[in-house]
Design a protein around this motif. Structure first.
Motif, PDB file in Angstrom:
ATOM      1  N   ALA A  84     -18.617   3.087   9.467  1.00 54.54           N
ATOM      2  CA  ALA A  84     -18.725   4.448   9.997  1.00 54.54           C
ATOM      3  C   ALA A  84     -17.966   5.440   9.112  1.00 54.54           C
ATOM      4  CB  ALA A  84     -18.206   4.507  11.424  1.00 54.54           C
ATOM      5  N   ALA A  85     -16.783   5.053   8.668  1.00 55.82           N
ATOM      6  CA  ALA A  85     -15.993   5.931   7.802  1.00 55.82           C
ATOM      7  C   ALA A  85     -16.692   6.162   6.478  1.00 55.82           C
ATOM      8  CB  ALA A  85     -14.601   5.331   7.578  1.00 55.82           C
ATOM      9  N   LEU A  86     -17.271   5.090   5.906  1.00 49.29           N
ATOM     10  CA  LEU A  86     -17.988   5.218   4.634  1.00 49.29           C
ATOM     11  C   LEU A  86     -19.230   6.085   4.805  1.00 49.29           C
ATOM     12  CD1 LEU A  86     -18.406   4.395   1.659  1.00 49.29           C
ATOM     13  CD2 LEU A  86     -19.555   2.319   2.485  1.00 49.29           C
ATOM     14  N   SER A  87     -19.986   5.862   5.857  1.00 47.49           N
ATOM     15  CA  SER A  87     -21.216   6.632   6.087  1.00 47.49           C
ATOM     16  C   SER A  87     -20.912   8.115   6.298  1.00 47.49           C
ATOM     17  CB  SER A  87     -21.972   6.077   7.291  1.00 47.49           C
ATOM     18  OG  SER A  87     -22.434   4.766   7.039  1.00 47.49           O
ATOM     19  N   ASP A  88     -19.854   8.398   7.048  1.00 52.34           N
ATOM     20  CA  ASP A  88     -19.490   9.793   7.295  1.00 52.34           C
ATOM     21  C   ASP A  88     -19.088  10.488   5.996  1.00 52.34           C
ATOM     22  OD1 ASP A  88     -20.008   9.624   9.971  1.00 52.34           O
ATOM     23  OD2 ASP A  88     -17.905   9.461  10.598  1.00 52.34           O
TER      24      ASP A  88
ATOM     25  N   ASP B 149     -12.296  13.670   1.357  1.00 48.28           N
ATOM     26  CA  ASP B 149     -11.751  12.478   0.719  1.00 48.28           C
ATOM     27  C   ASP B 149     -10.433  12.060   1.363  1.00 48.28           C
ATOM     28  OD1 ASP B 149     -10.585  14.804  -0.244  1.00 48.28           O
ATOM     29  OD2 ASP B 149     -10.178  13.977  -2.222  1.00 48.28           O
ATOM     30  N   LYS B 150      -9.638  13.021   1.797  1.00 47.85           N
ATOM     31  CA  LYS B 150      -8.370  12.688   2.456  1.00 47.85           C
ATOM     32  C   LYS B 150      -8.610  12.015   3.804  1.00 47.85           C
ATOM     33  CE  LYS B 150      -5.550  16.268   0.267  1.00 47.85           C
ATOM     34  NZ  LYS B 150      -4.689  17.466   0.490  1.00 47.85           N
ATOM     35  N   GLU B 151      -9.599  12.501   4.533  1.00 47.68           N
ATOM     36  CA  GLU B 151      -9.926  11.883   5.820  1.00 47.68           C
ATOM     37  C   GLU B 151     -10.459  10.470   5.611  1.00 47.68           C
ATOM     38  OE1 GLU B 151     -11.244  15.553   8.698  1.00 47.68           O
ATOM     39  OE2 GLU B 151     -12.531  15.103   6.966  1.00 47.68           O
ATOM     40  N   PHE B 152     -11.297  10.305   4.594  1.00 47.25           N
ATOM     41  CA  PHE B 152     -11.860   8.992   4.287  1.00 47.25           C
ATOM     42  C   PHE B 152     -10.751   7.997   3.973  1.00 47.25           C
ATOM     43  CE2 PHE B 152     -14.276   6.319   1.003  1.00 47.25           C
ATOM     44  CZ  PHE B 152     -14.749   5.449   1.958  1.00 47.25           C
ATOM     45  N   ALA B 153      -9.778   8.422   3.182  1.00 45.70           N
ATOM     46  CA  ALA B 153      -8.667   7.543   2.809  1.00 45.70           C
ATOM     47  C   ALA B 153      -7.861   7.108   4.024  1.00 45.70           C
ATOM     48  CB  ALA B 153      -7.760   8.237   1.800  1.00 45.70           C
ATOM     49  N   LYS B 154      -7.800   7.954   5.036  1.00 46.73           N
ATOM     50  CA  LYS B 154      -7.062   7.615   6.259  1.00 46.73           C
ATOM     51  C   LYS B 154      -7.882   6.696   7.169  1.00 46.73           C
ATOM     52  CE  LYS B 154      -4.309  11.880   6.464  1.00 46.73           C
ATOM     53  NZ  LYS B 154      -4.048  13.135   7.242  1.00 46.73           N
ATOM     54  N   GLN B 155      -9.200   6.850   7.121  1.00 47.36           N
ATOM     55  CA  GLN B 155     -10.062   6.133   8.057  1.00 47.36           C
ATOM     56  C   GLN B 155     -10.467   4.743   7.557  1.00 47.36           C
ATOM     57  OE1 GLN B 155     -13.312   8.846   8.486  1.00 47.36           O
ATOM     58  NE2 GLN B 155     -12.129  10.355   9.660  1.00 47.36           N
ATOM     59  N   ALA B 156     -10.466   4.540   6.241  1.00 49.23           N
ATOM     60  CA  ALA B 156     -10.939   3.284   5.660  1.00 49.23           C
ATOM     61  C   ALA B 156      -9.819   2.590   4.897  1.00 49.23           C
ATOM     62  CB  ALA B 156     -12.122   3.546   4.724  1.00 49.23           C
ATOM     63  N   ARG B 157      -9.926   1.262   4.804  1.00 47.66           N
ATOM     64  CA  ARG B 157      -8.981   0.485   4.001  1.00 47.66           C
ATOM     65  C   ARG B 157      -9.510   0.450   2.571  1.00 47.66           C
ATOM     66  NH1 ARG B 157      -9.881  -2.134   8.606  1.00 47.66           N
ATOM     67  NH2 ARG B 157     -11.333  -3.586   7.617  1.00 47.66           N
TER      68      ARG B 157
ATOM     69  N   TYR C 139      -9.260   2.286  -5.938  1.00 47.76           N
ATOM     70  CA  TYR C 139     -10.429   3.047  -5.479  1.00 47.76           C
ATOM     71  C   TYR C 139     -10.612   4.348  -6.260  1.00 47.76           C
ATOM     72  CZ  TYR C 139     -13.169   6.293  -2.703  1.00 47.76           C
ATOM     73  OH  TYR C 139     -14.086   7.232  -2.321  1.00 47.76           O
ATOM     74  N   LYS C 140      -9.544   5.126  -6.404  1.00 46.29           N
ATOM     75  CA  LYS C 140      -9.678   6.452  -7.014  1.00 46.29           C
ATOM     76  C   LYS C 140     -10.197   6.377  -8.433  1.00 46.29           C
ATOM     77  CE  LYS C 140      -6.307   9.048  -4.289  1.00 46.29           C
ATOM     78  NZ  LYS C 140      -5.050   9.856  -4.323  1.00 46.29           N
ATOM     79  N   THR C 141      -9.711   5.426  -9.218  1.00 44.33           N
ATOM     80  CA  THR C 141     -10.129   5.345 -10.618  1.00 44.33           C
ATOM     81  C   THR C 141     -11.453   4.617 -10.795  1.00 44.33           C
ATOM     82  OG1 THR C 141      -8.797   3.336 -10.880  1.00 44.33           O
ATOM     83  CG2 THR C 141      -7.781   5.439 -11.523  1.00 44.33           C
TER      84      THR C 141
END
Length: 289
Positions: A89-93, A101-109, A114-116
């Motif tokens: 769900a976090a990835l799809s959103d 991107d900040k919300e995604f980082a909080k919602q997903a492991r 990942y960033k690079t």
């Protein structure tokens, strides 16, 4: 005379090139990137088997994604080992542009790199609205299998079992990839008990089976599903592919295996039949971590 001097200079320049990679066919014939792209474009499922810390792998994953999208548009689907099923769900959103991107980082492991290494792929999916599937089993369940065996998953609530390949799971420990794990853990100097070693291989299998499950669950006829995973999950047409073949043996599958070698210009006989295409990268290539 001038012609020969120019020719000699051109040959010298060519000889001094230091290629960052070279693709080879399954039978170790040198091929170019366009050949890989053509085969991938005609496939049902493409596995890009990467080395997780290798920048050439990550760059070529992005190039292949861009080029397949240019050919297939809405007929391209993406999936990755690097995202676990309960984070779908976090990835799809994020891919849909609903979160930052900040919300995604909080919602997903997210993996530490990942960033690079993976954000460029995810952001390309986001920019072009390409569906992206979190295919991997949640790590805590693989860890449970490694410690306690597959039977420990039977007691999970039904809702949590939705993030795992359907149970009970068949694991063939005689498959070369899993057998190699057992042999490594049961070597002369190994201290691992036989059942512990078997459970370690079963933990690998639950990852492979789950990735296969979510690929099949999301793949549609007429599309190409491009999957990013550690090369060991698809080498020798085993791992994920073995589980895919149990369900849909007629799938057209193309695999890429990444290996590091002393000289990219010399195919390593040990890599014959490792994949549809073998990506040879210099062993001293800089790493992303």
């Amino acid at each position: 005379m001038r012609y020969f001097l120019l020719l000699a200079a051109a040959c010298l320049a060519f000889a001094s090139d230091k290629p960052a990679y070279q693709f080879y066919s399954q039978k170790l014939k040198a091929v170019n990137y366009q050949k890989v792209l053509k085969e991938a474009n005609d496939a049902d499922v493409v596995f890009f088997g990467e080395l997780h810390n290798n920048p050439i792998c990550h760059w070529l994953e992005l190039q292949l994604t861009k080029d397949l999208y240019a050919e297939k548009k809405t007929q391209l689907l993406l999936g990755a080992e690097m995202f676990e099923a309960d984070n779908q769900a976090a990835l799809s959103d994020y891919v849909a542009g609903k979160t930052s991107d900040k919300e995604f980082a909080k919602q997903a492991r997210l993996w530490n790199n990942y960033k690079t290494d993976y954000r460029p792929l995810v952001d390309f999916a986001r920019d072009n609205k390409i569906p992206m599937v979190a295919t991997n089993v949640p790590r805590r369940y693989a860890s449970t299998v490694a410690r306690q065996g597959l039977a420990a998953l039977d007691t999970l609530p039904t809702a949590q079992k939705a993030w795992i390949a359907p149970l009970p799971l068949t694991v063939d420990l005689t498959l070369p990839g899993y057998k190699a794990m057992l042999d490594m853990m049961h070597g002369d100097n190994a201290k691992t008990a036989p059942e512990q070693g078997a459970n370690f291989a079963r933990a690998q299998a639950i990852k492979d089976a789950t990735m296969a499950h979510f690929i099949l669950q999301n793949r549609k006829p007429g599309t190409t599903f491009l999957h990013y995973n550690g090369s060991y999950h698809s080498n020798n047409f085993e791992g994920i592919i073995w589980y895919l073949r149990q369900k849909q043996p007629d799938l057209k599958i193309v695999t890429i295996a990444s290996v590091e070698v002393p000289d990219t210009a010399k195919p390593d006989k040990a890599n014959e039949n490792l994949a549809s295409f073998i990506l040879q990268i210099p062993a001293d290539m800089t790493k992303t971590y």
